[in-house]
Enzyme design. Sequence first.
Site, PDB file in Angstrom:
ATOM      1  CG  ASP A 159      -1.702   1.256   1.389  1.00 25.20           C
ATOM      2  OD1 ASP A 159      -1.673   2.087   0.491  1.00 25.20           O
ATOM      3  OD2 ASP A 159      -2.176   1.452   2.324  1.00 25.20           O
ATOM      4  CE  LYS A 187      -1.664   7.098  -3.386  1.00 26.10           C
ATOM      5  NZ  LYS A 187      -2.060   6.129  -2.454  1.00 26.10           N
ATOM      6  CD  GLU A 240      -4.988   3.660  -2.596  1.00 22.81           C
ATOM      7  OE1 GLU A 240      -5.577   4.240  -2.357  1.00 22.81           O
ATOM      8  OE2 GLU A 240      -3.826   4.048  -2.889  1.00 22.81           O
ATOM      9  CG  ASP A 248      -9.028   5.169   1.876  1.00 19.04           C
ATOM     10  OD1 ASP A 248      -8.576   5.753   3.006  1.00 19.04           O
ATOM     11  OD2 ASP A 248      -8.323   4.582   1.133  1.00 19.04           O
TER      12      ASP A 248
END
Length: 604
Positions: free
Chosen positions: A8, A70, A166, A189
């Site tokens: 992850d 990211k 994800e 999330d």
Amino acid sequence: MSPIVGIDLGTTNSLIGVMEAGFPILLAGSDGERLTPSVVHFPAQGDPVVGHAALRMRVLEPAATVYSAKRFIGRRVGEETAPTGFALTGAEGTPVRFEVRGKPYPPEAISAKVLAKLRADAERALQCEVTRAVITVPAYFNDAQRNATKAAGELAGFTVERIVNEPTAAALAYGLNHLRDHARVAVFDLGGGTFDISILELHGGVFQVLATHGDTRLGGDDVDEALVGLLSEKLEALAQTHGHEPGQSSQPALRARLREAAVDAKHRLSSETVCSVELPFLLGNDSLVYRLERSELERLARPILERTRAHCIRVLADARLSAADLDEVILVGGATRMPLVRAMVEGIFGRTPNISQNPDEAVALGATLQAGILSGAVQNVVLLDVTPLSLGIETCGGVMNVIIPRNSTIPIKAGEMFTNAVAGQRVMRISVLQGEREMARDNWRLGEFELEFEAAPKGKARVGVQFEIDANGILQVLARDTGTGSQKVVEMASAVDVSDEAVEKMLEDSLEHAFEDVNARVFTEAKLKAEELLPAVRNALALVGDALDEAEKALITQRVSEVEQAVRDGASQALQRANRALDDATQRLATLLVERAMQGGKTG
Ligand code: ADP
Ligand code: MG
């Protein structure tokens, strides 16, 4: 053989796991922590530092410490603005680069450092070389962002076996693949700096993302910031009482201590209802002690967390579902440990969220399970797969006709109707192709067979061709003459198992040859048109040509030879033009032909 690890690669934190004795296990780094902050610090001398150590350096040397890389991966300057701290370089529209100590770094180079640290941790824990990985990305990542993530993996010395969404990984970790078929789940999330809400549908053993929404500027960090604000007020009050200068809370070193205390208190208040924030010797000999209740934290956090609501409503609308249609709502991301988040999600979706997994580990566990599926360590689990290359059949003139485009989730079924190119044709050859090139000859031929059908005038036969790929990636091709119902089903060589290098080469070639390919396709189509046109014109001239005057006849002959010349030259644009000119020149001829036919009809 090297084990496949699941990773992850988070905006805030990253994790790595591996299948051991049939279970997904997350691995701890040398500091004993399984969460590695996705932060890279570049010291003035020596190698870059990654993880907790880098996070500590961020407050001291923010300009030499990169975090949240990211957010920028696969992006161009101007698409996203920098959070704070480090500088971005490059002109508008060029790929983003971070500038650290005068040197430019692309975001994938930063992510690669995080991945390399995880890889080293895994190698230490497993006592073997680790070179293969599954890496997760947000569902909304586009091709460029996915490719850049893959590039980061390769820079870190991995072969990236799969990029997985994800929310899909999280659903896998929650074991939602065991729900009945056609189950629908929402994955909520909330991480450190980003919020994603996705709706997935389980169908035929595969999760498909139906809709996804979110805010790339919303997460636990915002709660930290609000709490730092509160603690700053307490610090200023302390300064005033003890006769220190005002404005202490804007000093970076003090602010860093406040932030550390705030994060710690926030975490503790997820399991306790009250905690004591203690900062000894904060101002000289004076210490800050503050009794913080969960309700006070929630008063600060509520307006921030409320911002998730609109996205949840929108994602349901996009998926054309109501909350009652969902079978599960699962929580992912460290910030969903806050009881307030859980209560809010329950309010929004009208159901108690499933919290059977560790929210900050679910994505990594799912990635690890996916790695286990790929290596064969996990069986009887859904295969999350997509077609690496397009599949289709060869049609008239050697052109590739795509039936299942690349990147379609499997299993999948798709079909199209075809007809005969020649009058009286009795067999159709079905040539099954895989690849991204426009012309059949440049793609791979998976197999061929013939279907017999009833002879029909040109363009009148109806042959349906259907492609079906099952969960194992096996392609079956069905061809049926809809006139007679006669059909054939043929299984092709594996359609999905293509080596990564071969796929890459095919994609590169298709880009490199895109121009020629389109040209070749245009030429083929124009040539087919010419082959139809020329005999028709000759035929018409023979039948009704004497009704034309010499000048008209000469023009048509001239146009015919231009078409023939363009065919010989292989010139696609010239041929298109010549076809059109011939069409124009024969308008009257065509009318005469129709008139003659009608007269014939009357008399005959
Ligand atoms: P990302 O997906 O962005 O990498 P994570 O899923 O690791 O992020 O979530 C990080 C966030 O979760 C941080 O804001 C952190 O403070 C928060 N968090 C972690 N544990 C807890 C907890 N026990 N209570 C509240 N927030 C938590
Ligand atoms: Mg995350």
